[in-house]
Scaffold this active site. Structure first.
Site, PDB file in Angstrom:
ATOM      1  CD  GLU A 121      15.955  50.885   9.186  1.00 34.39           C
ATOM      2  OE1 GLU A 121      16.080  50.316  10.294  1.00 34.39           O
ATOM      3  OE2 GLU A 121      16.713  51.808   8.804  1.00 34.39           O
ATOM      4  CG  ASP A 130      15.070  55.007   4.506  1.00 37.23           C
ATOM      5  OD1 ASP A 130      15.124  53.776   4.335  1.00 37.23           O
ATOM      6  OD2 ASP A 130      14.943  55.533   5.625  1.00 37.23           O
TER       7      ASP A 130
END
Length: 451
Positions: free
Chosen positions: A156, A92
């Protein structure tokens, strides 16, 4: 780079690495599904899963984590009786911010002036490519000498803790002798560095209320308590005259004994405007790696455009407090909340709400894994000695893993050196760093297998 078979293999794989990073960067995998389609993150997760299967990984799975995102897991068996190493990265990314400010489109990997530009190129899709390059180089030169687990996180950057909670619920999944977190970076491009400390953090939302509703500033201003002014007083109380963080009861004079961060270099890295002073006291390393730091992330109040002549009845702010190793984040949160309440003027009503928290991290640099990495980096970066640095940011997963597996060694390396400008517009990765660190990781795995 000195000639050796692993380095030669990695060099030959760099065109493939660029092509793969181009594919991976193209996914707009921001794990905020109010802004970006879930399908973009799912596409990136499936890309990672397919890449692991293509390398012979077993038990490849898309793990549905409690925050509604997916992490990708795979296991590559090594020789019988070998050690196990867990390789971590996340797919991500941060939102691109102002897309118009990017010289080239944020989700199109573009080569310019010797660097590859694109959101996630360094943080941390490049970290996934680094892991793949290291494993391919070993497979081409005698095989992978350890058991490998890979975990690629899907949220994250959002800090929603999905993988942390999943790991706590399935503690057997990520067990390993050593964990390599590929989400840090060299202190300088070309200077091999392991990150040995991370600051933790807490996020607190502050609400100040003074009136039942906004009032005309001409009729009531001067006596009516202004909630925005009260909030400004509270926020100002969090800093001393020199800008140092001052939360009542919070110790802020720790020292950093390792690699130092020269002020001129910091000013250049941070793009501080000419004539503007740095804040705080002590060395720069003290300030950004060893001490607490408060930041006002946002304020809810009327914008300048369209503002009316009113005394504000309510105002709100979001405060971040970075917490250094040795300081408990939960205790720091309590101190921050108590400080806000104690420094709210005029009897204004104030409420605080903690909305996020992560503990700080400190690695054991005396472990065999660090010796193996130092030897590997000396080969990958000829003439350079591995440096120990801190990082002002947080990777809460590190503490979760350290708590779950107290005997496991944890190393932090990666591609996010200062020129990468992660989280900012025009993020980029140095292909030279990608190549060198892939060689270093491959040699580390080989060294560690025999340690």
């Amino acid at each position: 780079m000195s000639s050796n078979p692993v380095a030669e293999t990695v060099a030959s794989l760099m065109p493939r690495a660029k092509a793969e990073l181009t594919e991976l960067v193209a996914f707009k995998s921001v794990a905020d599904f109010d802004q970006y389609p879930r399908s973009e993150s799912e596409g990136a997760a499936n890309w990672v899963a397919d890449a692991l299967r293509a390398e012979g990984f077993q038990d490849v799975a898309l793990l549905d984590t409690p925050d509604g995102t997916q992490s990708v897991y795979g296991f590559l068996p090594g020789p019988e009786g070998a050690k196990t190493v867990l390789l971590y990265a996340h797919y991500d990314v941060q939102p691109p911010l102002d897309e118009a400010a990017w010289v080239t489109p944020p989700f199109e990997l573009t080569e310019r002036d010797g660097r590859w530009y694109g959101r996630g190129s360094a943080d941390c899709k490049g970290g996934l490519i680094m892991h793949l390059l290291a494993l391919r180089a070993l497979k081409a030169n005698g095989g992978v000498p350890v058991h490998i687990k890979v975990i690629a996180e899907g949220s994250e950057e959002q800090g929603t803790g999905g993988l942390e909670r999943y790991a706590e619920e399935h503690p057997e999944l990520l067990t390993a002798d050593t964990i390599v977190i590929g989400d840090a970076g060299n202190f300088r491009c070309g200077l091999p560095t392991v990150t040995t400390t991370l600051r933790g953090m807490t996020l607190v939302r502050v609400q100040v209320d003074t009136l039942e509703g906004n009032l005309h500033s001409g009729q009531f201003g001067g006596a009516a308590p202004d909630a925005l002014a009260a909030l400004i007083r509270v926020l100002d109380s969090l800093r001393a005259e020199d800008g140092s963080t001052t939360v009542d009861g919070l110790i802020g004079d720790a020292r950093w004994d390792g690699l130092q961060y020269e002020e001129d270099a910091f000013r250049e890295d941070a793009k501080v405007l000419d004539g503007v002073e740095l804040i705080g006291s002590g060395t720069v390393a003290d300030r950004v790696w060893a001490r607490p730091a408060v930041t006002v992330l946002g304020i809810d109040c009327p914008p300048v455009v369209g503002a009316t002549p009113s005394v504000q009845a309510a105002a709100r702010a979001l405060i971040s407090l970075r917490v250094p190793p040795g300081m408990d984040a939960a205790e720091a949160t309590k101190l921050l909340q108590a400080h806000v309440e104690a420094h709210t003027p005029w009897g204004a009503r104030v409420s605080t709400e903690q909305i996020g928290q992560g503990q700080a991290f400190r690695a054991d640099t005396s472990s065999p894994a660090y010796a193996s990495m130092a030897e590997a980096m000396a080969v990958a970066y000829p003439g350079q000695e591995m440096q120990y640095a801190g990082m002002g940011g947080s990777i809460p997963l590190c503490n979760t893993l350290a708590s779950l597996y107290p005997q496991t060694e944890i190393l932090l390396i990666g591609l996010s050196e200062p020129e990468a400008q992660i989280h900012a517009v025009n993020e980029s990765v140095s292909p030279d760093e990608l190549e060198r660190l892939s060689v270093a990781e491959a040699l580390f795995l080989r060294n560690y297998a025999g340690s």
